[in-house]
Scaffold this motif. Structure first.
Motif, PDB file in Angstrom:
ATOM      1  N   VAL A  61       2.271   6.995   3.275  1.00 55.87           N
ATOM      2  CA  VAL A  61       3.311   6.344   3.870  1.00 55.87           C
ATOM      3  C   VAL A  61       3.070   5.380   5.085  1.00 55.87           C
ATOM      4  O   VAL A  61       3.536   3.823   4.682  1.00 55.87           O
ATOM      5  N   PHE A  62       2.116   5.419   5.576  1.00 53.20           N
ATOM      6  CA  PHE A  62       2.152   4.509   6.979  1.00 53.20           C
ATOM      7  C   PHE A  62       1.235   3.141   5.824  1.00 53.20           C
ATOM      8  O   PHE A  62       1.519   2.042   6.646  1.00 53.20           O
ATOM      9  N   GLY A  63       0.137   3.879   5.266  1.00 54.66           N
ATOM     10  CA  GLY A  63      -0.608   2.420   4.657  1.00 54.66           C
ATOM     11  C   GLY A  63       0.126   0.969   4.763  1.00 54.66           C
ATOM     12  O   GLY A  63       0.372   0.116   4.666  1.00 54.66           O
ATOM     13  N   PRO A  64       1.044   1.263   3.157  1.00 48.13           N
ATOM     14  CA  PRO A  64       1.587   0.442   2.431  1.00 48.13           C
ATOM     15  C   PRO A  64       2.779   0.019   3.683  1.00 48.13           C
ATOM     16  O   PRO A  64       2.905  -1.531   3.917  1.00 48.13           O
ATOM     17  N   THR A  65       3.222   0.899   4.532  1.00 45.29           N
ATOM     18  CA  THR A  65       4.324   0.285   5.802  1.00 45.29           C
ATOM     19  C   THR A  65       4.161  -0.544   6.567  1.00 45.29           C
ATOM     20  O   THR A  65       4.281  -1.785   6.740  1.00 45.29           O
ATOM     21  N   PHE A  66       2.314   0.123   7.069  1.00 46.28           N
ATOM     22  CA  PHE A  66       1.900  -1.000   8.046  1.00 46.28           C
ATOM     23  C   PHE A  66       1.558  -2.763   7.185  1.00 46.28           C
ATOM     24  O   PHE A  66       2.216  -3.520   7.659  1.00 46.28           O
ATOM     25  N   ILE A  67       1.350  -2.378   5.865  1.00 43.52           N
ATOM     26  CA  ILE A  67       1.022  -3.560   5.404  1.00 43.52           C
ATOM     27  C   ILE A  67       1.876  -4.253   4.935  1.00 43.52           C
ATOM     28  O   ILE A  67       2.268  -6.359   5.295  1.00 43.52           O
ATOM     29  N   ALA A  68       3.197  -3.922   4.790  1.00 50.24           N
ATOM     30  CA  ALA A  68       4.259  -4.238   4.636  1.00 50.24           C
ATOM     31  C   ALA A  68       4.759  -5.159   6.023  1.00 50.24           C
ATOM     32  O   ALA A  68       5.121  -6.316   5.856  1.00 50.24           O
ATOM     33  N   VAL A  69       4.972  -4.581   6.978  1.00 50.79           N
ATOM     34  CA  VAL A  69       5.439  -4.765   8.508  1.00 50.79           C
ATOM     35  C   VAL A  69       4.347  -6.241   8.684  1.00 50.79           C
ATOM     36  O   VAL A  69       4.999  -7.597   9.354  1.00 50.79           O
ATOM     37  N   VAL A  70       2.882  -6.023   8.402  1.00 48.19           N
ATOM     38  CA  VAL A  70       2.233  -7.539   8.778  1.00 48.19           C
ATOM     39  C   VAL A  70       2.303  -8.660   8.261  1.00 48.19           C
ATOM     40  O   VAL A  70       2.684 -10.270   8.398  1.00 48.19           O
TER      41      VAL A  70
END
Length: 164
Positions: A61-70
């Motif tokens: 969950v964190f990987g895609p979320t972090f990429i989306a927030v960036v």
């Protein structure tokens, strides 16, 4: 895919992922409060069982979320959007939560894999307390980050209004 579609997808993934991360953190927080009533044997067994599944789930969950927030920050900056400030704040808070995780929680998690529930370390309760305090900090950062993502996404135009 148009820029508007990319912005829309980025907003949804950021908010959904942030919500799932925050929900997981809050659930773990409540579970940890309940676990405080348990002795070493049961506490260690529960921690070892939950770590068979939870780390990979959070990573997924964190990987895609972090990429989306960036991406949200980058797109907001390019557009001169008022969403930039809350999106950038959310990004900083997620980075801080990640730092807390890797500095405190992950090393303790790795140590707990090797604990023998029948013969716990003498300071197991102190280690548990340190993990729980760090998790409370991490959870607070995630809750505030989710609020910032909500502010960046909900009812916020992505482009600046044209000045007359």
């Amino acid at each position: 895919m148009t820029n508007a579609q990319v912005v829309k997808i980025t907003r949804y993934v950021s908010l959904l992922g942030g919500g799932v991360l925050t929900g997981g953190a809050l659930t773990t927080f409540v579970l940890e409060l309940a676990l405080r009533r348990l002795g070493a044997l049961t506490y260690i067994q529960v921690r070892q069982a939950e770590h068979d599944y939870f780390p990979w789930f959070i990573g997924a969950v964190f990987g895609p979320t972090f990429i989306a927030v960036v991406m949200l920050v980058v797109l907001a900056r390019k557009a001169g959007s008022p969403a930039l400030r809350p999106a950038a704040t959310a990004l900083v808070l997620l980075v801080l939560a990640l730092v807390v995780s890797f500095v405190v929680n992950v090393p303790i998690n790795l140590d707990q894999f090797d604990w023998n529930a029948q013969a716990p370390p003498e300071d197991w309760a102190g280690i548990r307390d340190r993990w729980q305090i760090a998790h409370a900090v991490r959870t607070t950062l995630c809750v505030i980050a989710l609020g910032c993502l909500g502010a960046a996404v909900i009812d916020r135009p992505f482009e600046r209004a044209a000045t007359p």
